[in-house]
Scaffold this motif. Structure first.
Motif, PDB file in Angstrom:
ATOM      1  N   ALA A  29       2.905 -21.969   5.096  1.00 43.47           N
ATOM      2  CA  ALA A  29       4.103 -22.341   4.341  1.00 43.47           C
ATOM      3  C   ALA A  29       3.806 -22.232   2.850  1.00 43.47           C
ATOM      4  N   SER A  30       2.516 -22.112   2.501  1.00 47.11           N
ATOM      5  CA  SER A  30       2.107 -21.931   1.114  1.00 47.11           C
ATOM      6  C   SER A  30       2.212 -20.440   0.799  1.00 47.11           C
ATOM      7  N   ILE A  31       3.405 -20.056   0.332  1.00 47.88           N
ATOM      8  CA  ILE A  31       3.751 -18.643   0.158  1.00 47.88           C
ATOM      9  C   ILE A  31       4.340 -18.448  -1.237  1.00 47.88           C
ATOM     10  N   ASN A  32       3.923 -17.402  -1.921  1.00 47.88           N
ATOM     11  CA  ASN A  32       4.603 -16.987  -3.145  1.00 47.88           C
ATOM     12  C   ASN A  32       5.827 -16.197  -2.683  1.00 47.88           C
ATOM     13  N   ILE A  33       6.927 -16.913  -2.535  1.00 50.50           N
ATOM     14  CA  ILE A  33       8.127 -16.337  -1.924  1.00 50.50           C
ATOM     15  C   ILE A  33       8.687 -15.184  -2.744  1.00 50.50           C
ATOM     16  N   LYS A  34       8.725 -15.341  -4.043  1.00 50.18           N
ATOM     17  CA  LYS A  34       9.263 -14.273  -4.900  1.00 50.18           C
ATOM     18  C   LYS A  34       8.463 -12.981  -4.714  1.00 50.18           C
ATOM     19  N   PRO A  59      12.290 -16.363   3.272  1.00 50.32           N
ATOM     20  CA  PRO A  59      11.012 -16.556   3.980  1.00 50.32           C
ATOM     21  C   PRO A  59      10.765 -18.042   4.236  1.00 50.32           C
ATOM     22  N   LYS A  60      10.489 -18.378   5.480  1.00 54.21           N
ATOM     23  CA  LYS A  60      10.237 -19.766   5.868  1.00 54.21           C
ATOM     24  C   LYS A  60       8.764 -19.998   6.188  1.00 54.21           C
ATOM     25  N   LEU A  61       8.167 -19.106   6.964  1.00 54.44           N
ATOM     26  CA  LEU A  61       6.758 -19.200   7.337  1.00 54.44           C
ATOM     27  C   LEU A  61       6.209 -17.787   7.523  1.00 54.44           C
ATOM     28  N   ILE A  90       1.116  -8.782   1.996  1.00 53.50           N
ATOM     29  CA  ILE A  90       1.414 -10.129   2.503  1.00 53.50           C
ATOM     30  C   ILE A  90       0.259 -11.074   2.181  1.00 53.50           C
ATOM     31  N   PHE A  91      -0.972 -10.641   2.444  1.00 54.78           N
ATOM     32  CA  PHE A  91      -2.155 -11.462   2.182  1.00 54.78           C
ATOM     33  C   PHE A  91      -2.150 -12.008   0.757  1.00 54.78           C
ATOM     34  N   SER A  92      -1.796 -11.174  -0.196  1.00 55.99           N
ATOM     35  CA  SER A  92      -1.826 -11.570  -1.610  1.00 55.99           C
ATOM     36  C   SER A  92      -0.792 -12.640  -1.954  1.00 55.99           C
ATOM     37  N   CYS A  93       0.146 -12.896  -1.059  1.00 57.54           N
ATOM     38  CA  CYS A  93       1.209 -13.885  -1.297  1.00 57.54           C
ATOM     39  C   CYS A  93       0.908 -15.250  -0.681  1.00 57.54           C
TER      40      CYS A  93
END
Length: 165
Positions: free
Chosen positions: A97-102, A116-118, A33-36
Motif C-alpha cells: 500500500a506504500s506506493i508512489n501513486i502519481k 491504484p489501491k494495492l 512498478i518496483f521503483s514506485c
C-alpha cells in the motif's frame, strides 16, 4: 490471469465489483512498478531486494471510479486471495500500500478514473520468513537476524479473541 480470476470471484461490497487489474511480467514494466514501491520500512538498512531477487511479476489492483467511488475492503480481499492462490502455485508474494501513486499512474499510463489501491508483488521465494509471537514489549516491527531470516511478530491468539460464547 488465473490469480486475477480467483480475485474476480471474491466477495464485493454491494456486489459492485469495481476493481480492475494490471498484470505485469515484463522486465521493463516490472522495474517501472518496483521503483514506485516502499519496501520494508522497518528495515532501515535495506532498500528492497537486489535485482536478482526482485519479483518476477506484479498485479496492480485498481479501483474504477466509473463503477463506484467506494471500494470498501474489496482490494484487500482480492490481494489476500491472490497471495493465497500464489502460495498454492509455489510462489511467494507481498502486498504493497506504500506506493508512489502519481509515478505508478505515469509509468503504467493509468487513466484518471482508475485509482491504484494495492500492488501485489509475486515471484519465487528467496528468503526464509518466520512468524514469531509478539514479545512482552509489544514491538510489532519485523526484523532480520544474523542468518538473514525475516522475523514477523504476531499478536497471540488469546490476546486478539476478546470473547467466545
Amino acid at each position: 490471469r488465473d490469480l486475477v480470476d480467483l480475485a474476480r470471484n471474491c466477495a464485493s461490497g454491494a456486489n459492485k465489483q469495481p476493481l480492475k487489474y494490471v498484470i505485469c511480467q515484463g522486465e521493463q514494466k516490472n522495474q517501472a512498478i518496483f521503483s514506485c514501491l516502499g519496501w520494508a520500512a522497518y528495515l532501515k538498512d535495506w532498500k528492497g531486494p537486489v535485482k536478482e531477487e526482485r519479483p518476477s511479476g506484479y498485479i496492480v489492483i485498481l479501483g474504477d471510479h466509473n463503477i463506484s467511488d467506494n471500494f470498501f475492503c474489496d482490494h484487500g480481499i482480492a490481494a489476500q486471495t491472490i497471495l493465497l492462490g500464489a502460495r498454492v502455485l509455489g510462489l511467494g508474494g507481498c502486498m504493497f500500500a506504500s506506493i508512489n501513486i502519481k509515478m505508478l499512474k505515469e509509468n503504467l499510463n493509468i487513466g484518471d478514473k482508475l485509482e491504484p489501491k494495492l500492488v501485489v508483488a509475486l515471484g519465487k521465494p528467496v528468503e526464509e520468513i518466520q512468524i514469531d509471537e509478539l514479545g512482552k514489549d509489544g514491538d510489532i516491527k519485523y526484523w532480520r537476524d544474523e542468518n538473514n531470516i525475516h522475523h514477523v511478530p504476531k499478536r497471540n491468539l488469546d490476546d486478539i479473541i476478546i470473547g467466545s460464547w
